[in-house]
Scaffold this active site. Structure first.
Site, PDB file in Angstrom:
ATOM      1  N   VAL A 470       0.832  -1.207   0.000  1.00 23.96           N
ATOM      2  CA  VAL A 470       0.000   0.000   0.000  1.00 23.96           C
ATOM      3  C   VAL A 470       0.865   1.255   0.000  1.00 23.96           C
ATOM      4  CG1 VAL A 470      -1.624   1.352   1.379  1.00 23.96           C
ATOM      5  CG2 VAL A 470      -2.009  -1.087   1.057  1.00 23.96           C
ATOM      6  N   LEU A 472       4.100   1.591  -0.952  1.00 21.90           N
ATOM      7  CA  LEU A 472       4.871   1.720  -2.185  1.00 21.90           C
ATOM      8  C   LEU A 472       3.973   2.033  -3.375  1.00 21.90           C
ATOM      9  CD1 LEU A 472       7.439  -1.190  -1.749  1.00 21.90           C
ATOM     10  CD2 LEU A 472       7.791   1.254  -1.346  1.00 21.90           C
ATOM     11  N   TRP A 473       2.731   1.546  -3.345  1.00 17.95           N
ATOM     12  CA  TRP A 473       1.794   1.854  -4.426  1.00 17.95           C
ATOM     13  C   TRP A 473       1.460   3.338  -4.459  1.00 17.95           C
ATOM     14  CZ3 TRP A 473      -3.323   3.688  -4.447  1.00 17.95           C
ATOM     15  CH2 TRP A 473      -3.982   3.596  -5.679  1.00 17.95           C
ATOM     16  N   HIS A 474       1.327   3.943  -3.291  1.00 23.31           N
ATOM     17  CA  HIS A 474       1.045   5.380  -3.251  1.00 23.31           C
ATOM     18  C   HIS A 474       2.220   6.195  -3.771  1.00 23.31           C
ATOM     19  CE1 HIS A 474      -2.376   4.363  -0.570  1.00 23.31           C
ATOM     20  NE2 HIS A 474      -2.861   5.492  -1.012  1.00 23.31           N
ATOM     21  N   ASP A 475       3.424   5.817  -3.361  1.00 20.72           N
ATOM     22  CA  ASP A 475       4.611   6.536  -3.821  1.00 20.72           C
ATOM     23  C   ASP A 475       5.843   5.767  -3.349  1.00 20.72           C
ATOM     24  OD1 ASP A 475       6.272   8.373  -4.945  1.00 20.72           O
ATOM     25  OD2 ASP A 475       5.834  10.002  -3.563  1.00 20.72           O
TER      26      ASP A 475
END
Length: 595
Positions: A470, A472-475
């Protein structure tokens, strides 16, 4: 483990309910009898008075430090914009995400009207036709119109260059998956290679901001010059990644479905009150997600692109699985979401948008946080109020954005889940909070990460993997990674408490609810602190530990501010008791908050 295994919430305790209950009466799997509900007691009225008094004081404080008469106003006024409604008013339009959405509404609303009108006209014409069309011929015009509309949109929005680059990424994923699925041996590599390719795309585009055709050959450099309104074609690829995984895995599971999975799905369809057999052919959301597609036209490149590029859900979500999307192209969503509910939902979106306008016109919390003026001239109470309303701003802006695009999808005939089913303030359970925040993403994680990795059997491992993904998916940002790990740590105390003090054993203790209130208060403290790290504007609206939480918390929580700390504690404790009572009322009325 089969993908159709019964869902467990991502951050919830293994085997626990989907409801966001904190082992207090009543947990969702033990609905209370109406006569046992304990709402509207004299104690509850005292909690309500205490809670609402604190809210009024915080509102008064927020309006006061946002006043143009404050000396600090000149230090952040450059971040404010003139209000279109009055020359004497300002608007805090300094949040880039909401500012972009707000300024583009004048384009998005006409697009919505055109897209919905034409699509519904096509659907009506073919559904009323007396010709004996096959199912494919009935829904293919709608599919082809949506694809054509998407292509035109992206050529204008991202330019021919951006659209072709998207087509290359999506095409490589599709044809690679199809090729692997042709062989029984290579078929087993689909999950690993799908995830590997998707993650590689995310990492590459994050660091290199896409790619150029000129890198392939100088003569192709002319294509790079064909840019549209927004040259950052790669920004929404985070959502494209989720859809690529969904398509690949749904196709893979359709070819590897086990008899046990089919049996469970059949049992669900027979027992579910929302599912109806032909001729009605109505499926609930769970059935639509888990029912494999076997038609020859279900997994074509045309169907794949239509799903990936579907405009109402492409830019911001909500997220929907390929199975769910495709089934709704064939059977219009109003079978499960009646048209009579769309008008009230439109009114709800308009109401939240008006509320957001009032918020940014009367309180300048984002501009103040970005300016850093709070670090030197704000009192501890003002700092705590600023942090709280920054988080409130994030919740409200996302609610407005997600509801708009969900409404667009509903009007066209695609039903998705409500991304926010509770107000941010109406959460006392850490796991419950993350199930009600960005719920469509939570469901995606459950289906494509949590369940395939073993579900509740490997709870702690899945918890770590889930929130690492979650973050790493955001940034791809170290501070967001720390934020994800802190969320995992903040869930563990709640998990242990639910194991050590189960509701069945403790409900007869007269002070059980108060003990739960103490646990809920600790949870709220942790949730606010962790989310300020990840998304709060205290560090310039960037996830910065040094600029945000490390400076804010010492200003609020130190020995010199003992009175303030006690006041915050009372506010959270009283609020938690109101939330407990509200959950009782929901249970008494039969209102389900299962996700």
């Amino acid at each position: 483990m089969s993908q159709s295994q019964r869902y467990d919430p991502v951050p919830a305790v293994a085997g626990s309910s989907h409801n966001d209950q904190y082992h207090i009466p009543p947990p969702s799997h033990h609905r209370p009898n109406p006569q046992k509900a304990t709402m509207f007691t004299s104690e509850l009225y005292l909690h309500a008075i205490g809670s609402f008094t604190c809210i009024l004081l915080m509102l008064r404080c927020m309006f006061a430090f946002s006043s143009s008469t404050r000396p600090e106003f000149v230090q952040y006024s450059f971040l404010l914009s003139p209000s279109p409604f009055s020359a004497s008013l300002f608007v805090d339009n300094s949040d880039s995400q909401y500012s972009s959405f707000r300024s583009n509404l004048k384009i998005l609303i006409p697009l919505l009207i055109f897209h919905v009108s034409v699509s519904n006209a096509i659907q009506y014409a073919f559904s009323r036709s007396s010709k004996p069309f096959t199912l494919w011929k009935k829904y293919s015009p709608r599919l082809l119109f949506n694809l054509a509309f998407s292509v035109i949109f992206f050529v204008i929005y991202n330019g021919l260059s951006g659209f072709l680059k998207l087509l290359i990424v999506f095409g490589f994923n599709y044809f690679g998956c199809m090729q692997l699925m042709k062989n029984s041996r290579t078929k087993l590599l689909v999950p690993i290679l799908s995830w590997g390719f998707g993650l590689a795309v995310l990492v590459y585009t994050n660091y290199y901001r896409g790619f150029q055709f000129a890198w392939i050959h100088p003569s192709l450099g002319l294509l790079d010059a064909s840019k549209g309104i927004n040259a950052s074609w790669f920004d929404p690829l985070r959502f494209g990644f989720l859809r690529m995984i969904s398509f690949n895995m749904d196709y893979y599971w359709s070819q590897t479905q086990t008899p046990d999975s089919n049996r469970r799905l059949k049992e669900h369809n027979e027992s579910c009150k929302d599912c109806k057999p032909p001729p009605h052919q109505i499926q609930c959301q769970k059935s639509r997600v888990e029912t494999p597609l076997y038609g020859l036209n279900d997994y074509t490149f045309t169907a794949y692109l239509t799903y990936l590029l579907y405009i109402p859900l492409y830019l911001a979500g909500p997220i929907i699985s390929f199975n769910d999307f495709s089934s709704q192209l064939k059977t219009r969503v109003q079978a499960t979401y009646p048209f009579k509910k769309l008008i009230p939902y439109l009114v709800r979106w308009v109401s939240t948008t008006i509320l957001m306008e009032l918020f940014i016109h009367t309180s300048y919390v984002i501009a103040i946080a970005k300016s850093g003026v709070w670090k030197t001239s704000f009192t501890p109470f003002e700092v705590s109020t600023l942090g709280y309303f920054n988080l409130k701003h994030i919740w409200l802006k996302l609610l407005v954005i997600w509801r708009f695009f969900r409404l667009w999808g509903l009007l066209e005939g695609i039903e998705t889940v409500e991304n926010m089913n509770r107000c941010m303030t109406n959460n006392y359970s850490t796991s419950g909070f993350w199930r009600s925040w960005h719920r469509s993403f939570n469901r995606w994680i459950i289906r494509y990460i949590y369940v395939p990795m073993g579900g509740g059997k490997n709870y702690l491992l899945n918890l770590g993997v889930t929130f690492t993904f979650v973050a790493l998916w955001h940034d791809l940002n170290l501070n967001l990674l720390v934020w994800g790990w802190l969320i995992c740590l903040s869930i563990i105390p709640e998990t242990l408490a639910m194991k050590l003090y189960p509701h069945k054993k403790m409900e007869s203790w007269p002070y059980y609810k108060h003990m739960c209130g103490l646990g809920a208060t600790a949870n709220i403290f942790l949730m606010i602190a962790v989310n300020i790290i990840g998304f709060g504007a205290a560090g310039g609206h960037k996830p910065s530990a040094d600029g945000g939480i490390m400076q804010m918390l010492p200003l609020v929580f130190n020995i010199n501010n003992l009175t303030l700390f006690i006041g915050i504690f009372i506010f959270f404790f009283c609020s938690s008791q109101l939330m407990f009572a509200y959950r009782e009322w929901e249970a008494k009325k039969g209102i389900s908050t299962r996700d």
